[in-house]
Design a protein around this motif. Structure first.
Motif, mmCIF file in Angstrom:
data_model
loop_
_atom_site.group_PDB
_atom_site.id
_atom_site.type_symbol
_atom_site.label_atom_id
_atom_site.label_comp_id
_atom_site.label_asym_id
_atom_site.label_seq_id
_atom_site.Cartn_x
_atom_site.Cartn_y
_atom_site.Cartn_z
ATOM 1 N N ILE A 41 0.839 -1.202 0.000
ATOM 2 C CA ILE A 41 0.000 0.000 0.000
ATOM 3 C C ILE A 41 0.876 1.254 0.000
ATOM 4 O O ILE A 41 0.539 2.257 -0.633
ATOM 5 C CB ILE A 41 -0.987 -0.021 1.192
ATOM 6 C CG1 ILE A 41 -1.908 -1.243 1.100
ATOM 7 C CG2 ILE A 41 -1.777 1.274 1.283
ATOM 8 C CD1 ILE A 41 -2.698 -1.354 -0.192
ATOM 9 N N VAL A 42 2.013 1.196 0.668
ATOM 10 C CA VAL A 42 2.961 2.311 0.609
ATOM 11 C C VAL A 42 3.432 2.498 -0.832
ATOM 12 O O VAL A 42 3.436 3.623 -1.355
ATOM 13 C CB VAL A 42 4.169 2.079 1.550
ATOM 14 C CG1 VAL A 42 5.244 3.133 1.327
ATOM 15 C CG2 VAL A 42 3.717 2.060 3.001
ATOM 16 N N ALA A 43 3.795 1.415 -1.500
ATOM 17 C CA ALA A 43 4.258 1.493 -2.884
ATOM 18 C C ALA A 43 3.166 2.052 -3.801
ATOM 19 O O ALA A 43 3.446 2.882 -4.670
ATOM 20 C CB ALA A 43 4.708 0.115 -3.369
ATOM 21 N N GLU A 44 1.940 1.607 -3.595
ATOM 22 C CA GLU A 44 0.849 2.102 -4.430
ATOM 23 C C GLU A 44 0.589 3.589 -4.161
ATOM 24 O O GLU A 44 0.316 4.361 -5.082
ATOM 25 C CB GLU A 44 -0.421 1.289 -4.178
ATOM 26 C CG GLU A 44 -1.536 1.643 -5.136
ATOM 27 C CD GLU A 44 -2.774 0.778 -4.953
ATOM 28 O OE1 GLU A 44 -3.438 0.535 -5.966
ATOM 29 O OE2 GLU A 44 -3.080 0.374 -3.802
ATOM 30 N N THR A 45 0.709 4.004 -2.923
ATOM 31 C CA THR A 45 0.535 5.417 -2.574
ATOM 32 C C THR A 45 1.586 6.271 -3.277
ATOM 33 O O THR A 45 1.268 7.314 -3.850
ATOM 34 C CB THR A 45 0.594 5.604 -1.042
ATOM 35 O OG1 THR A 45 -0.460 4.838 -0.440
ATOM 36 C CG2 THR A 45 0.458 7.065 -0.651
ATOM 37 N N VAL A 46 2.831 5.820 -3.251
ATOM 38 C CA VAL A 46 3.902 6.527 -3.963
ATOM 39 C C VAL A 46 3.556 6.635 -5.441
ATOM 40 O O VAL A 46 3.639 7.715 -6.041
ATOM 41 C CB VAL A 46 5.264 5.819 -3.770
ATOM 42 C CG1 VAL A 46 6.319 6.370 -4.727
ATOM 43 C CG2 VAL A 46 5.732 5.936 -2.323
ATOM 44 N N TYR A 47 3.143 5.530 -6.023
ATOM 45 C CA TYR A 47 2.829 5.502 -7.451
ATOM 46 C C TYR A 47 1.699 6.485 -7.802
ATOM 47 O O TYR A 47 1.805 7.241 -8.772
ATOM 48 C CB TYR A 47 2.460 4.084 -7.891
ATOM 49 C CG TYR A 47 2.022 4.019 -9.325
ATOM 50 C CD1 TYR A 47 2.962 4.054 -10.350
ATOM 51 C CD2 TYR A 47 0.671 3.959 -9.661
ATOM 52 C CE1 TYR A 47 2.561 4.032 -11.680
ATOM 53 C CE2 TYR A 47 0.266 3.937 -10.982
ATOM 54 C CZ TYR A 47 1.216 3.965 -11.990
ATOM 55 O OH TYR A 47 0.822 3.950 -13.294
ATOM 56 N N VAL A 48 0.629 6.490 -7.028
ATOM 57 C CA VAL A 48 -0.506 7.372 -7.322
ATOM 58 C C VAL A 48 -0.111 8.839 -7.157
ATOM 59 O O VAL A 48 -0.464 9.681 -7.995
ATOM 60 C CB VAL A 48 -1.725 7.019 -6.436
ATOM 61 C CG1 VAL A 48 -2.830 8.061 -6.575
ATOM 62 C CG2 VAL A 48 -2.250 5.638 -6.783
ATOM 63 N N LEU A 49 0.628 9.159 -6.109
ATOM 64 C CA LEU A 49 1.057 10.541 -5.910
ATOM 65 C C LEU A 49 1.967 11.011 -7.039
ATOM 66 O O LEU A 49 1.881 12.168 -7.476
ATOM 67 C CB LEU A 49 1.751 10.703 -4.556
ATOM 68 C CG LEU A 49 0.851 10.549 -3.327
ATOM 69 C CD1 LEU A 49 1.693 10.571 -2.052
ATOM 70 C CD2 LEU A 49 -0.234 11.626 -3.288
#
Length: 130
Positions: A41-49
């Motif tokens: 979820i951290v990785a996905e958050t980075v990607y979306v931002l």
């Protein structure tokens, strides 16, 4: 309540977009006792931002650091995530590669097999190309 938190809650809170959902996400986070934050979820958050919101790397790293530091948030290995963010920010490589490098460092392994030459920017790791 202990619960897992999803990317969309973090994104709404961090971006304020859309306002109604953002207000609800922020209120929930403020009242939470314990939230589990998986590394994925951290990785996905980075990607979306990065991709959708087009935030600069430094802003992304700082936003995610603030999430990890938020008292109700629990991660499996916060030091690993913080090191991955540091590599991501300093070496300017994708978060996935930064996480891989941080994982190798944590495990005491200096070799990474990869075609991704951006890893060469991190001097603690030896990239081996097959």
């Amino acid at each position: 309540m202990t619960a897992f938190v999803d990317t969309n809650i973090l994104i709404r809170h961090l971006t304020g977009d859309p306002p109604g959902m953002a207000n609800r996400a922020t209120a929930f986070l403020a009242a939470a006792e314990e939230l589990l934050l998986p590394d994925l979820i951290v990785a996905e958050t980075v990607y979306v931002l990065e991709s959708f919101y087009e935030l600069p790397t430094d802003d992304v790293a700082n936003a995610v650091r603030s999430v990890i530091a938020y008292p109700p948030i629990r991660t499996l290995d916060p030091a690993l995530l913080l090191r991955a963010l540091e590599i991501y920010e300093i070496a300017r490589i994708d978060f996935a590669e930064a996480y891989l490098v941080a994982s190798a460092e944590t495990a005491g392994i200096t070799d990474i097999i990869s075609f991704d030459r951006s890893i060469d920017r991190v001097t603690t790791i030896n990239r081996i190309e097959p």
